[in-house]
Write a protein that holds these residues in place. Structure first.
Motif, mmCIF file in Angstrom:
data_model
loop_
_atom_site.group_PDB
_atom_site.id
_atom_site.type_symbol
_atom_site.label_atom_id
_atom_site.label_comp_id
_atom_site.label_asym_id
_atom_site.label_seq_id
_atom_site.Cartn_x
_atom_site.Cartn_y
_atom_site.Cartn_z
ATOM 1 N N ALA A 154 47.893 51.527 33.193
ATOM 2 C CA ALA A 154 47.692 50.578 34.339
ATOM 3 C C ALA A 154 47.089 49.338 33.685
ATOM 4 O O ALA A 154 45.811 50.195 33.897
ATOM 5 C CB ALA A 154 48.040 50.905 35.490
ATOM 6 N N TRP A 155 47.419 48.796 34.049
ATOM 7 C CA TRP A 155 46.316 47.265 34.239
ATOM 8 C C TRP A 155 46.262 46.904 35.955
ATOM 9 O O TRP A 155 47.555 46.751 36.341
ATOM 10 C CB TRP A 155 46.753 45.740 33.401
ATOM 11 N N PHE A 156 45.196 46.360 36.679
ATOM 12 C CA PHE A 156 45.071 46.400 37.935
ATOM 13 C C PHE A 156 44.376 45.009 37.697
ATOM 14 O O PHE A 156 43.928 45.058 37.491
ATOM 15 C CB PHE A 156 44.227 47.294 38.968
ATOM 16 N N ARG A 157 43.819 44.974 39.386
ATOM 17 C CA ARG A 157 42.867 43.205 39.379
ATOM 18 C C ARG A 157 42.838 42.866 40.672
ATOM 19 O O ARG A 157 43.513 43.745 41.200
ATOM 20 C CB ARG A 157 43.639 42.010 38.794
ATOM 21 N N GLN A 158 41.015 42.653 40.913
ATOM 22 C CA GLN A 158 40.977 42.538 41.702
ATOM 23 C C GLN A 158 40.376 41.517 42.063
ATOM 24 O O GLN A 158 39.128 41.104 41.278
ATOM 25 C CB GLN A 158 39.990 43.793 42.593
ATOM 26 N N ALA A 159 40.476 40.446 43.089
ATOM 27 C CA ALA A 159 40.186 39.167 43.579
ATOM 28 C C ALA A 159 39.119 39.369 44.471
ATOM 29 O O ALA A 159 39.029 40.534 44.962
ATOM 30 C CB ALA A 159 41.526 38.326 43.675
ATOM 31 N N PRO A 160 38.352 38.895 44.569
ATOM 32 C CA PRO A 160 37.039 38.737 45.599
ATOM 33 C C PRO A 160 37.293 38.913 46.981
ATOM 34 O O PRO A 160 38.786 38.022 46.562
ATOM 35 C CB PRO A 160 36.754 37.268 45.580
ATOM 36 N N GLY A 193 47.871 46.468 41.295
ATOM 37 C CA GLY A 193 48.620 46.978 40.397
ATOM 38 C C GLY A 193 49.238 45.732 39.442
ATOM 39 O O GLY A 193 49.774 45.109 40.148
ATOM 40 N N ILE A 194 49.322 45.802 38.314
ATOM 41 C CA ILE A 194 49.933 44.451 37.737
ATOM 42 C C ILE A 194 50.902 45.300 37.084
ATOM 43 O O ILE A 194 52.045 43.848 36.353
ATOM 44 C CB ILE A 194 48.732 43.344 37.391
ATOM 45 N N ALA A 195 50.037 45.704 35.860
ATOM 46 C CA ALA A 195 51.197 46.472 34.621
ATOM 47 C C ALA A 195 50.895 47.892 34.304
ATOM 48 O O ALA A 195 49.754 48.098 34.801
ATOM 49 C CB ALA A 195 50.590 45.474 33.615
ATOM 50 N N CYS A 196 52.222 48.618 34.044
ATOM 51 C CA CYS A 196 52.039 49.607 34.249
ATOM 52 C C CYS A 196 52.851 50.048 32.949
ATOM 53 O O CYS A 196 54.299 49.948 32.712
ATOM 54 C CB CYS A 196 52.537 50.420 35.267
ATOM 55 N N VAL A 215 38.616 40.512 38.437
ATOM 56 C CA VAL A 215 38.005 40.904 37.783
ATOM 57 C C VAL A 215 39.494 42.379 37.286
ATOM 58 O O VAL A 215 39.907 42.590 38.081
ATOM 59 C CB VAL A 215 36.882 42.022 38.355
ATOM 60 N N TYR A 216 39.870 42.615 35.855
ATOM 61 C CA TYR A 216 41.035 43.549 35.335
ATOM 62 C C TYR A 216 40.352 45.141 35.149
ATOM 63 O O TYR A 216 38.833 45.259 34.191
ATOM 64 C CB TYR A 216 41.514 42.488 34.628
ATOM 65 N N TYR A 217 40.883 46.345 35.511
ATOM 66 C CA TYR A 217 40.513 47.323 34.858
ATOM 67 C C TYR A 217 41.953 48.000 34.618
ATOM 68 O O TYR A 217 43.277 47.893 35.067
ATOM 69 C CB TYR A 217 40.525 47.970 36.367
ATOM 70 N N CYS A 218 41.219 48.769 34.246
ATOM 71 C CA CYS A 218 42.577 49.841 32.726
ATOM 72 C C CYS A 218 42.376 50.963 33.885
ATOM 73 O O CYS A 218 41.159 51.006 34.344
ATOM 74 C CB CYS A 218 41.848 49.891 31.591
ATOM 75 N N ALA A 219 43.618 51.613 33.723
ATOM 76 C CA ALA A 219 43.736 52.988 34.459
ATOM 77 C C ALA A 219 44.627 53.628 34.117
ATOM 78 O O ALA A 219 45.725 53.375 33.695
ATOM 79 C CB ALA A 219 43.576 52.775 36.332
#
Length: 127
Positions: free
Chosen positions: A36-42, A48-51, A94-98
């Motif tokens: 999945a891809w996640f993102r976190q804004a300040p 979670g945005i895509a899986c 900030v975008y994260y892979c998980a």
């Protein structure tokens, strides 16, 4: 121990596109049930945005990105991508892979499901 490394972030203008990449070392994405891809804004929670679910080969998207973002996996190169089109200022984060050993269709977007995380890559969309 699997390590995930994201790349491809940057500064773009509204309406432009970016492709984020996620590389795995110490293992392959085939080992995991969910990517999945996640993102976190300040000041915001991680979203979670895509899986991609390996079990049924389906992809899942948050309503906020549906139709604009696409998650793909390349088995040959052991990479996962997030193609982001028609970017908006509210996509800044900030975008994260998980990755996760399991999959839950009813809350795939929950960070608690995931076992491994990358360090993140910054995406900034200017208006």
């Amino acid at each position: 121990q699997v390590q995930l490394v994201e790349s491809g972030g940057g500064l773009v203008q509204t309406g432009e596109s970016l492709r984020l990449s996620c590389a795995a070392s110490g293992g392959t994405f085939d080992r995991f049930y969910t990517i999945a891809w996640f993102r976190q804004a300040p000041g915001m929670e991680r979203e979670g945005i895509a899986c991609f679910s390996a079990g049924d080969g389906r992809t899942y998207y948050a309503e906020s990105v549906k139709g604009r973002f696409t998650i793909t996996r390349d088995k040959v190169t052991n990479m996962v991508y997030l193609q982001m089109n028609s970017l908006k200022p509210e996509d800044t984060a900030v975008y994260y892979c998980a990755t996760a050993w399991n999959f839950r269709a009813y809350d795939w977007w929950s960070a608690s499901l995931y076992d491994y995380w990358g360090q993140g890559t910054q995406v900034t969309v200017s208006s």
